[in-house]
Motif scaffolding. Structure first.
Motif, PDB file in Angstrom:
ATOM      1  N   ASP A 242     -10.190  -9.749  11.941  1.00  0.00           N
ATOM      2  CA  ASP A 242     -10.492  -8.571  11.127  1.00  0.00           C
ATOM      3  C   ASP A 242      -9.191  -7.984  10.599  1.00  0.00           C
ATOM      4  N   THR A 243      -8.957  -8.116   9.313  1.00  0.00           N
ATOM      5  CA  THR A 243      -7.677  -7.746   8.715  1.00  0.00           C
ATOM      6  C   THR A 243      -7.739  -6.356   8.082  1.00  0.00           C
ATOM      7  N   TYR A 244      -6.709  -5.576   8.343  1.00  0.00           N
ATOM      8  CA  TYR A 244      -6.611  -4.180   7.922  1.00  0.00           C
ATOM      9  C   TYR A 244      -5.669  -4.109   6.720  1.00  0.00           C
ATOM     10  N   CYS A 245      -6.163  -3.665   5.575  1.00  0.00           N
ATOM     11  CA  CYS A 245      -5.357  -3.573   4.356  1.00  0.00           C
ATOM     12  C   CYS A 245      -5.309  -2.133   3.866  1.00  0.00           C
ATOM     13  N   THR A 246      -4.092  -1.630   3.582  1.00  0.00           N
ATOM     14  CA  THR A 246      -3.911  -0.275   3.063  1.00  0.00           C
ATOM     15  C   THR A 246      -3.542  -0.336   1.581  1.00  0.00           C
ATOM     16  N   TRP A 247      -4.244   0.474   0.777  1.00  0.00           N
ATOM     17  CA  TRP A 247      -3.991   0.538  -0.657  1.00  0.00           C
ATOM     18  C   TRP A 247      -3.243   1.827  -0.989  1.00  0.00           C
ATOM     19  N   LYS A 248      -2.240   1.665  -1.835  1.00  0.00           N
ATOM     20  CA  LYS A 248      -1.507   2.821  -2.350  1.00  0.00           C
ATOM     21  C   LYS A 248      -2.160   3.258  -3.656  1.00  0.00           C
ATOM     22  N   MET A 249      -2.638   4.508  -3.682  1.00  0.00           N
ATOM     23  CA  MET A 249      -3.332   5.028  -4.862  1.00  0.00           C
ATOM     24  C   MET A 249      -2.450   6.087  -5.519  1.00  0.00           C
ATOM     25  N   VAL A 250      -2.147   5.931  -6.814  1.00  0.00           N
ATOM     26  CA  VAL A 250      -1.304   6.866  -7.553  1.00  0.00           C
ATOM     27  C   VAL A 250      -2.139   7.543  -8.633  1.00  0.00           C
ATOM     28  N   ASN A 251      -2.188   8.853  -8.604  1.00  0.00           N
ATOM     29  CA  ASN A 251      -2.916   9.622  -9.612  1.00  0.00           C
ATOM     30  C   ASN A 251      -1.989  10.665 -10.231  1.00  0.00           C
ATOM     31  N   ILE A 252      -2.200  10.962 -11.501  1.00  0.00           N
ATOM     32  CA  ILE A 252      -1.433  12.000 -12.193  1.00  0.00           C
ATOM     33  C   ILE A 252      -2.314  13.240 -12.319  1.00  0.00           C
ATOM     34  N   VAL A 253      -1.924  14.306 -11.644  1.00  0.00           N
ATOM     35  CA  VAL A 253      -2.675  15.562 -11.662  1.00  0.00           C
ATOM     36  C   VAL A 253      -1.785  16.649 -12.254  1.00  0.00           C
ATOM     37  N   ASN A 254      -2.205  17.195 -13.409  1.00  0.00           N
ATOM     38  CA  ASN A 254      -1.417  18.237 -14.095  1.00  0.00           C
ATOM     39  C   ASN A 254       0.025  17.785 -14.314  1.00  0.00           C
ATOM     40  N   GLY A 255       0.177  16.512 -14.693  1.00  0.00           N
ATOM     41  CA  GLY A 255       1.503  15.976 -14.990  1.00  0.00           C
ATOM     42  C   GLY A 255       2.316  15.628 -13.768  1.00  0.00           C
ATOM     43  N   VAL A 256       1.723  15.800 -12.585  1.00  0.00           N
ATOM     44  CA  VAL A 256       2.452  15.504 -11.346  1.00  0.00           C
ATOM     45  C   VAL A 256       1.842  14.266 -10.684  1.00  0.00           C
ATOM     46  N   GLU A 257       2.708  13.331 -10.248  1.00  0.00           N
ATOM     47  CA  GLU A 257       2.241  12.111  -9.581  1.00  0.00           C
ATOM     48  C   GLU A 257       1.862  12.415  -8.132  1.00  0.00           C
ATOM     49  N   GLU A 258       0.634  12.089  -7.782  1.00  0.00           N
ATOM     50  CA  GLU A 258       0.175  12.268  -6.416  1.00  0.00           C
ATOM     51  C   GLU A 258      -0.174  10.908  -5.818  1.00  0.00           C
ATOM     52  N   VAL A 259       0.321  10.683  -4.608  1.00  0.00           N
ATOM     53  CA  VAL A 259       0.119   9.403  -3.935  1.00  0.00           C
ATOM     54  C   VAL A 259      -0.810   9.601  -2.742  1.00  0.00           C
ATOM     55  N   SER A 260      -1.814   8.746  -2.622  1.00  0.00           N
ATOM     56  CA  SER A 260      -2.714   8.746  -1.465  1.00  0.00           C
ATOM     57  C   SER A 260      -2.912   7.307  -0.988  1.00  0.00           C
ATOM     58  N   TYR A 261      -3.498   7.175   0.187  1.00  0.00           N
ATOM     59  CA  TYR A 261      -3.691   5.836   0.757  1.00  0.00           C
ATOM     60  C   TYR A 261      -5.131   5.680   1.234  1.00  0.00           C
ATOM     61  N   GLU A 262      -5.691   4.496   0.983  1.00  0.00           N
ATOM     62  CA  GLU A 262      -7.026   4.155   1.472  1.00  0.00           C
ATOM     63  C   GLU A 262      -6.938   2.822   2.205  1.00  0.00           C
ATOM     64  N   SER A 263      -7.733   2.704   3.260  1.00  0.00           N
ATOM     65  CA  SER A 263      -7.702   1.488   4.071  1.00  0.00           C
ATOM     66  C   SER A 263      -9.058   0.799   4.079  1.00  0.00           C
ATOM     67  N   PHE A 264      -9.001  -0.529   4.055  1.00  0.00           N
ATOM     68  CA  PHE A 264     -10.216  -1.335   4.060  1.00  0.00           C
ATOM     69  C   PHE A 264     -10.018  -2.542   4.980  1.00  0.00           C
ATOM     70  N   ASN A 265     -11.140  -3.070   5.449  1.00  0.00           N
ATOM     71  CA  ASN A 265     -11.097  -4.245   6.303  1.00  0.00           C
ATOM     72  C   ASN A 265     -11.793  -5.415   5.624  1.00  0.00           C
ATOM     73  N   PHE A 266     -11.276  -6.594   5.879  1.00  0.00           N
ATOM     74  CA  PHE A 266     -11.977  -7.806   5.474  1.00  0.00           C
ATOM     75  C   PHE A 266     -11.613  -8.908   6.468  1.00  0.00           C
ATOM     76  N   ASN A 267     -12.444  -9.945   6.488  1.00  0.00           N
ATOM     77  CA  ASN A 267     -12.330 -10.996   7.482  1.00  0.00           C
ATOM     78  C   ASN A 267     -12.369 -12.343   6.770  1.00  0.00           C
ATOM     79  N   PHE A 268     -11.367 -13.189   7.021  1.00  0.00           N
ATOM     80  CA  PHE A 268     -11.324 -14.473   6.326  1.00  0.00           C
ATOM     81  C   PHE A 268     -10.757 -15.544   7.260  1.00  0.00           C
ATOM     82  N   VAL A 269     -10.899 -16.802   6.849  1.00  0.00           N
ATOM     83  CA  VAL A 269     -10.358 -17.926   7.612  1.00  0.00           C
ATOM     84  C   VAL A 269      -9.876 -18.979   6.624  1.00  0.00           C
ATOM     85  N   LEU A 270      -8.725 -19.588   6.940  1.00  0.00           N
ATOM     86  CA  LEU A 270      -8.157 -20.663   6.126  1.00  0.00           C
ATOM     87  C   LEU A 270      -7.967 -21.879   7.020  1.00  0.00           C
ATOM     88  N   GLY A 271      -8.513 -23.020   6.618  1.00  0.00           N
ATOM     89  CA  GLY A 271      -8.465 -24.193   7.469  1.00  0.00           C
ATOM     90  C   GLY A 271      -7.293 -25.117   7.196  1.00  0.00           C
TER      91      GLY A 271
END
Length: 282
Positions: A242-271
């Motif tokens: 179960d892999t944990y991935c964090t996304w960097k989200m950049v939004n411009i609010v009233n001309g100011v750059e705001e940074v937030s983070y969201e995390s998601f999980n996914f599961n994969f296998v490579l043979g």
């Protein structure tokens, strides 16, 4: 009461005769027989190349035990070679009890390396035993298996059908826009390039991160954040985790750059070893 007892005495021989007639009409397999309805439960199965797996739940029905199993033929319906299934692979077998506190040197003294076919059958249970490190290409492989006991043998055509995949996405977070996509792009180097997509537009590698919560997730070594994604070197096979991935989200609010983070999980296998691209969508 006396009348009832007389009736029962009259009925009992007739009832006994009927029971004997019923038994006589029931086919009881002779000693040493193989039942005509033997088969594998869930005849078609999925497998991942490179991974160790045991597959096949045999249903003996009324057959006399013990049974013996042997692979007679393997076919790939699209004409692909099946040599990778019979190729012998080095496998470590322990010849002494392992306590758990042994050093690598002590474990080496307690083990032997034996050569075993990539796919073999347990002659007693009928389960297919697939060894880790196999190089089986993606494809649909059909197994003809002979089943024997003390009375003889029978051949089960297409007894098991295994569809091998070289990689697979097992699960993904509902917060992702769609299922992650995996592509094997080259035989080398042994690495993964993760590319994050926001509104279907690719992002640079510094917009996604896998360094948090590394007690879970795929095992690898971070290489680089590039304009075309985040690169990790890995050892194969990459087992399900179960892999944990964090996304960097950049939004411009009233001309100011705001940074937030969201995390998601996914599961994969490579043979199979090689170079892979995994695309993640937000």
């Amino acid at each position: 009461m006396k009348h009832n007892n007389t009736f029962l005495r009259f009925l009992t021989p007739a009832f006994a005769y009927a029971m004997l007639l019923s038994v006589a009409c029931t086919k009881i397999p002779p000693e040493g027989s193989i039942a005509p309805d033997i088969n594998y439960k869930n005849r078609k199965q999925n497998a991942i190349s490179g991974l160790q797996q045991n597959i096949g739940d045999f249903q003996a029905s009324t057959s006399t035990l013990p049974l013996n199993f042997e692979i007679m033929e393997i076919r790939e319906l699209n004409g692909k070679t099946v040599s990778a299934l019979t190729e012998e692979i080095p496998v470590v077998r322990f010849n002494q009890a392992v306590v758990g506190n042994e050093s690598p040197e002590e474990l080496l003294l307690k083990s032997d390396t034996v050569m075993i076919p990539a796919v073999s059958i347990n002659k007693n249970t009928g389960r297919l035993e697939i060894q880790e490190g196999n190089q089986i290409p993606a494809g649909e492989y059909h197994f003809d298996i002979q089943v024997s006991n003390q009375s003889g043998s029978t051949l089960l055509k297409d007894a098991l059908v295994l569809e091998f995949k070289e990689f697979d996405v097992k699960s993904w977070s509902s917060g992702m826009a769609k299922q992650p996509e995996i592509e094997r792009v080259a035989d080398s180097p042994n690495q993964i390039r993760f590319v994050g997509y926001l509104n279907d537009q690719p992002l640079g590698g510094d917009f996604i991160d896998f360094t948090k919560d590394r007690s879970a997730g795929f095992k690898g070594k971070f290489v680089n954040d590039g304009s075309d994604g985040e690169i990790w070197s890995v050892n194969f096979p990459v087992k399900e985790s179960d892999t944990y991935c964090t996304w960097k989200m950049v939004n411009i609010v009233n001309g100011v750059e705001e940074v937030s983070y969201e995390s998601f999980n996914f599961n994969f296998v490579l043979g199979l070893p090689g170079s892979y691209v995994i695309r993640l969508y937000k």
